[in-house]
Design an enzyme around this catalytic site. Structure first.
Site, PDB file in Angstrom:
ATOM      1  N   GLU A  75      -2.923   6.518   2.121  1.00 36.18           N
ATOM      2  CA  GLU A  75      -2.758   5.013   2.693  1.00 36.18           C
ATOM      3  C   GLU A  75      -3.402   4.703   3.771  1.00 36.18           C
ATOM      4  OE1 GLU A  75       0.875   2.484   4.311  1.00 36.18           O
ATOM      5  OE2 GLU A  75       1.546   4.239   3.197  1.00 36.18           O
ATOM      6  N   LYS A  92       0.904  -1.056  -0.043  1.00 35.36           N
ATOM      7  CA  LYS A  92      -0.212  -0.082  -0.022  1.00 35.36           C
ATOM      8  C   LYS A  92       0.729   1.212  -0.067  1.00 35.36           C
ATOM      9  CE  LYS A  92      -1.121  -0.902   4.858  1.00 35.36           C
ATOM     10  NZ  LYS A  92      -0.657  -2.480   4.961  1.00 35.36           N
ATOM     11  N   THR A  93       1.830   1.211   0.743  1.00 42.19           N
ATOM     12  CA  THR A  93       2.990   2.547   0.611  1.00 42.19           C
ATOM     13  C   THR A  93       3.354   2.756  -0.631  1.00 42.19           C
ATOM     14  OG1 THR A  93       3.461   2.005   2.859  1.00 42.19           O
ATOM     15  CG2 THR A  93       4.911   3.552   1.656  1.00 42.19           C
TER      16      THR A  93
END
Length: 477
Positions: free
Chosen positions: A168, A124-125
């Site tokens: 995020e 996700k980052t």
């Protein structure tokens, strides 16, 4: 700033952050400052993030002390990592100062924007970073909040003038369940964060709650390849709500990956999207990062962005801190740092390096992260280390956890040896650079790996390589 963005709530106009230097906390503090809040904070250690915040006029104090809490603080902002016994938090409770979770502050910043929230156990980052960079290159000027710096301290967040907000969305403490995105992205679903979730079933329930928060006219973008994501799609089927847009190599994917062609430290990716073939460059190595880029492309497509502009803009993303970050090279030995701490992430990064640096030996310095994670996944961590040519395993980085009897890095070491890995336990972290320097030869790649403070070893390993290479010529070409 978009005229539809409301004024900050009263309780966020003079917030005090405990642990302000953290990746997620510093970004929210930066954005609130840009929105006109008078922000103060404290952190256990000085860092590039705390220095960057001071540059914006934020008062930051090193160390935690009740005296750090300003008498006129409108609230105290915390993350789930802050213990109840923190002296600043204890004083806030005594004085009746409202306590706001970081996710609540972030949700307030999202108000008035069209939000894309990116969730998943892994990636996700990177995906959030890719999309934020691409939208910036396109001139959209998005607001964004990322769990890592892009290039320099303080680059993990931006308060833009456009209507888009890219965030995020962290599942670790269920905080992503309070967001209301127009586009929600789920990259994958696995059993993780064992201190907060008792079972995989609880993980699914948490992601179902996240998906249920997507606006009715919005979109769920979800992997068609990852088994956990497919199971989530099955669970959500028939419930109504937002449309689902799948992506991946599966023939049934709405955004279908036709080819991923590695080209050194980059990849050329071809997809079928909206009935058209589209080829674009991903400027970081590895199939998993190519999949992240396609997720970003699908999210932008669901948001209504022109994919023929978005796809080439994605090539502008060249990496985030601690995501296969090159720290330097000495005498033909490259040192790379990665945040990977779950077996899936570890394997993906090592396989990517194998693919892009053929002919190089991989030497890993691995630091297990959290006692609870090592208890459940230590054996799998050790098995992954068999992908390296040799590894050094450090003691567990406890972060916020207390030790668990019988749980140590020996669980990882024993599993690695059983898998045939060449592994050396090193209990004194300060000794690790010398151990690695003794192993290293020209053309080797050294990877510092883990979610803790193993990241500090990169420069020290480079310094040790330089010193030993100069002493005996062992590392000379």
């Amino acid at each position: 700033m978009s005229p539809s963005v409301p004024a900050l709530p009263h309780n966020l106009r003079r917030p005090h952050f405990i642990g302000i230097g953290g990746a997620g906390m510093s970004g929210v503090a930066k954005m609130l400052t840009r929105r006109g809040a008078r922000v103060t904070g404290s952190d256990a250690y000085e860092s590039g993030s705390t220095e960057a915040l001071r540059g914006l006029g934020v008062t930051v104090r090193a160390g935690h002390d009740a005296a750090n809490l300003p008498p006129d603080a409108s609230c105290v902002v915390v993350s789930s990592a802050i213990p109840a016994g923190n002296p600043e938090l204890a004083l806030a409770a005594e004085l009746g100062v409202p306590v706001v979770h970081r996710s609540q502050a972030l949700a307030a910043l999202m108000e008035g924007h069209r939000t894309i929230a990116i969730a998943g156990t892994h990636g996700k980052t990177t995906t959030t970073s890719m999309l934020a960079v691409a939208l910036t290159v396109m001139g959209v000027d998005p607001s964004y909040a990322i769990g890592a710096d892009l290039d320099v301290p303080g680059s993990n967040a931006h308060q833009g003038t456009g209507e888009a907000f890219v965030a995020e969305a962290d599942e670790s403490d269920r905080s992503f369940q309070i967001y209301t995105p127009e586009v929600g992205v789920v990259l994958n679903v696995e059993f993780e964060h064992h201190a907060n979730y008792a079972s995989l079933e609880e993980i699914y329930e948490s992601f179902e709650a996240f998906a249920g928060r997507i606006t009715p006219t919005g979109s769920l973008v979800i992997s068609a390849d990852h088994e956990g994501a497919r199971e989530l799609t099955r669970r959500l089927a028939g419930r109504g709500g937002p449309r689902t847009l799948t992506y991946g190599c599966s023939p049934e994917a709405d955004v279908r990956i036709l080819d991923i062609a590695p080209q050194g430290m980059t990849s050329r990716v071809t997809v079928l999207i909206g009935g058209e073939r589209l080829t674009f460059t991903v400027s970081v190595p590895g199939r998993h990062y190519a999949h992240d880029a396609v997720a970003a492309l699908a999210a932008g497509h669901a948001f209504g962005l022109p994919v023929h502009e978005l796809a080439p803009a994605l090539a502008s993303y060249t990496g985030a801190k601690r995501r296969l970050e090159l720290k330097g090279e000495v005498a033909g030995v490259r040192v790379i740092d990665t945040y990977a701490h779950h077996p899936t992430e570890m394997a993906a990064d090592l396989e990517a390096l194998r693919e892009t640096m053929r002919g190089s030996r991989l030497l890993v310095v691995y630091q297990p992260h959290l006692f609870s994670r090592t208890l459940h996944l230590g054996a799998a961590m050790g098995e992954v280390l068999a992908l390296a040519d040799a590894s050094v395993v450090l003691d567990i980085y406890p972060a916020r956890e207390r030790p668990i009897p019988g749980v140590s890095s020996a669980l990882v070491v024993d599993a690695a040896k059983a898998a045939g890995a060449d592994v050396t336990p090193v209990h004194d972290m300060a000794a690790a650079p010398a151990v690695i320097a003794e192993m290293a030869r020209p053309h080797d790649v050294v990877v510092t790996m883990g979610g803790g403070d193993v990241t500090i070893l990169g420069p020290k390993i480079l310094a040790e390589l330089s010193r030993t290479g100069a002493d005996d010529g062992r590392l000379s070409w």
